[in-house]
Design a protein around this motif. Sequence first.
Motif, PDB file in Angstrom:
ATOM      1  N   ASP A 186      30.359 -53.320   9.268  1.00 41.32           N
ATOM      2  CA  ASP A 186      29.982 -53.963   7.924  1.00 41.32           C
ATOM      3  C   ASP A 186      29.573 -53.933   6.155  1.00 41.32           C
ATOM      4  O   ASP A 186      30.470 -54.030   5.498  1.00 41.32           O
ATOM      5  N   VAL A 187      28.907 -52.903   6.982  1.00 38.86           N
ATOM      6  CA  VAL A 187      27.869 -52.219   5.582  1.00 38.86           C
ATOM      7  C   VAL A 187      27.851 -51.515   6.481  1.00 38.86           C
ATOM      8  O   VAL A 187      27.376 -50.691   7.425  1.00 38.86           O
ATOM      9  N   ASP A 188      27.643 -50.345   5.277  1.00 34.03           N
ATOM     10  CA  ASP A 188      27.664 -48.276   5.852  1.00 34.03           C
ATOM     11  C   ASP A 188      26.297 -48.456   6.555  1.00 34.03           C
ATOM     12  O   ASP A 188      26.156 -46.955   6.283  1.00 34.03           O
ATOM     13  N   ALA A 189      25.330 -48.609   5.096  1.00 38.34           N
ATOM     14  CA  ALA A 189      23.613 -48.737   5.227  1.00 38.34           C
ATOM     15  C   ALA A 189      22.660 -49.543   5.057  1.00 38.34           C
ATOM     16  O   ALA A 189      23.594 -50.424   4.873  1.00 38.34           O
ATOM     17  N   THR A 190      21.925 -49.349   5.234  1.00 39.95           N
ATOM     18  CA  THR A 190      20.546 -50.624   5.469  1.00 39.95           C
ATOM     19  C   THR A 190      20.033 -50.142   4.670  1.00 39.95           C
ATOM     20  O   THR A 190      19.262 -49.215   5.562  1.00 39.95           O
ATOM     21  N   VAL A 191      19.106 -50.980   4.184  1.00 40.55           N
ATOM     22  CA  VAL A 191      17.673 -50.848   3.650  1.00 40.55           C
ATOM     23  C   VAL A 191      16.578 -51.917   3.468  1.00 40.55           C
ATOM     24  O   VAL A 191      17.160 -53.143   3.791  1.00 40.55           O
TER      25      VAL A 191
ATOM     26  N   ASN B 153      11.334 -44.400   2.986  1.00 44.77           N
ATOM     27  CA  ASN B 153      10.606 -45.052   4.712  1.00 44.77           C
ATOM     28  C   ASN B 153      11.747 -44.917   5.291  1.00 44.77           C
ATOM     29  O   ASN B 153      12.490 -45.462   4.946  1.00 44.77           O
ATOM     30  N   ILE B 154      12.015 -43.630   5.951  1.00 45.34           N
ATOM     31  CA  ILE B 154      14.120 -43.621   6.688  1.00 45.34           C
ATOM     32  C   ILE B 154      13.148 -43.492   8.628  1.00 45.34           C
ATOM     33  O   ILE B 154      12.206 -42.641   8.371  1.00 45.34           O
ATOM     34  N   THR B 155      13.836 -44.036   8.700  1.00 46.22           N
ATOM     35  CA  THR B 155      14.196 -44.253   9.948  1.00 46.22           C
ATOM     36  C   THR B 155      14.968 -43.385  10.681  1.00 46.22           C
ATOM     37  O   THR B 155      16.099 -43.746  10.470  1.00 46.22           O
ATOM     38  N   MET B 156      14.552 -42.170  11.153  1.00 47.75           N
ATOM     39  CA  MET B 156      15.198 -40.827  11.679  1.00 47.75           C
ATOM     40  C   MET B 156      16.217 -41.255  12.997  1.00 47.75           C
ATOM     41  O   MET B 156      14.696 -41.723  14.443  1.00 47.75           O
ATOM     42  N   GLY B 157      16.813 -40.770  13.984  1.00 48.70           N
ATOM     43  CA  GLY B 157      17.115 -40.704  15.365  1.00 48.70           C
ATOM     44  C   GLY B 157      18.509 -42.045  15.852  1.00 48.70           C
ATOM     45  O   GLY B 157      18.661 -42.073  16.176  1.00 48.70           O
ATOM     46  N   LEU B 158      18.286 -42.774  14.474  1.00 51.47           N
ATOM     47  CA  LEU B 158      19.012 -44.280  14.644  1.00 51.47           C
ATOM     48  C   LEU B 158      20.472 -44.313  14.649  1.00 51.47           C
ATOM     49  O   LEU B 158      21.256 -42.873  13.728  1.00 51.47           O
ATOM     50  N   PRO B 159      21.269 -44.570  15.319  1.00 53.88           N
ATOM     51  CA  PRO B 159      22.931 -44.530  15.499  1.00 53.88           C
ATOM     52  C   PRO B 159      23.689 -45.459  13.583  1.00 53.88           C
ATOM     53  O   PRO B 159      24.400 -45.140  13.519  1.00 53.88           O
ATOM     54  N   ILE B 160      22.418 -45.696  13.147  1.00 52.66           N
ATOM     55  CA  ILE B 160      22.364 -46.800  11.732  1.00 52.66           C
ATOM     56  C   ILE B 160      21.602 -46.293  11.003  1.00 52.66           C
ATOM     57  O   ILE B 160      20.456 -45.370  11.610  1.00 52.66           O
ATOM     58  N   ILE B 161      22.395 -46.092   9.546  1.00 54.42           N
ATOM     59  CA  ILE B 161      20.799 -45.685   8.376  1.00 54.42           C
ATOM     60  C   ILE B 161      20.218 -46.803   7.946  1.00 54.42           C
ATOM     61  O   ILE B 161      20.461 -47.793   8.268  1.00 54.42           O
ATOM     62  N   ARG B 162      18.837 -46.231   8.077  1.00 55.69           N
ATOM     63  CA  ARG B 162      17.844 -47.434   7.779  1.00 55.69           C
ATOM     64  C   ARG B 162      16.781 -46.866   6.769  1.00 55.69           C
ATOM     65  O   ARG B 162      16.240 -45.628   7.234  1.00 55.69           O
TER      66      ARG B 162
END
Length: 348
Positions: free
Chosen positions: A115-120, A296-305
């Motif tokens: 429902d959303v393409d990325a998260t912040v 701050n970016i969390t790498m390795g997730l299936p979604i963008i954060r």
Amino acid sequence: MQKPIVGITMGDPASIGPEIAVKALLNEKIHAICRPLLVGDAGVFNDIISRLKMPATVNAITKVADAAFKPGTIDVFDLKNVDMGKLAFGEISAMAGGASFDAVKKVIELALAGDVDATVTGPINKKSINEAGHHFAGHTEIYAHYTGTRKYAMLLVEENMRVIHVSTHVSLREACDLVKKDRIIQVIELLHNGILQLGATNTKIGVAGLNPHAGDSGLFGTEDDGEIKPAVEEARKMGYDVDGPVPADTLFSKAATGTYGGIVAMYHDQGHIPFKLTGFKWNAEKKQMDSVKGVNITMGLPIIRTSVDHGTAFEIAGKGIASPDAMVLAIEAAVQLSKHRIKQQNPA
């Protein structure tokens, strides 16, 4: 290409989180690059807009499809989970912690559902969240838990400074024990991928030593020669352009000049302290921050954060002086990562 929908959490409602979220959405360039959607309690946003006399109106919704996505309108996926009569700026509380946690959990659900393409994420207070019964060390661990991710790392970004961490929210004593060859290689891979996803071209990676002088050939500890050096050598065999272990007291100054496209820090403060010296600028005369930059970016997730890389700033909450710089940068980074993901899925 349609602009990505970016879900943005309010952070702790007693913090500067709601203020910087609204300020960021009033920045014209944000609507030019994405469709922003705040996630939290609509009453909190109505209050901060009224209190600070900001030129915006809230559109409270319960479905993403009902968002207006137009400048001046603050679309809020309304969780209705804050009692405004009990909310006090700058105070730790289970209510505020629970509300901020619910917003994070909901935005993860929205991203996993597509429902959303990325998260912040806005800033949270770990004590408030724990008082609400949610025992996590921070956002990174919450995201890892609810996405079922085991291999992940925290990446900090500000201009040409990109810092990833072998460990983060653990004691310093435990952090030393977590400096292991396999984990270092894993983090090097995540950093390399992050550099490319952010559109940078310098993929040379510097790996920090753990001990003073990177151990000085075993005089000041064995981890540098026993774990870090073998990891660097193995990473080179895998095709990565990597240096290390480099003494930490010289590594960051080299990174600031552009020598490296990214650096690997062994533990939380080793990476955070020099990073924040780069992006956080205090104005002694005005007694406030001129800018608070850093993503701050969390790498390795299936979604963008992505997230702001600063705290709740309880001491200035509700005063209207909080800088939205980091929030704007976090949204921009989320959009860049989203574009990269779309290109990977549709190589054309």
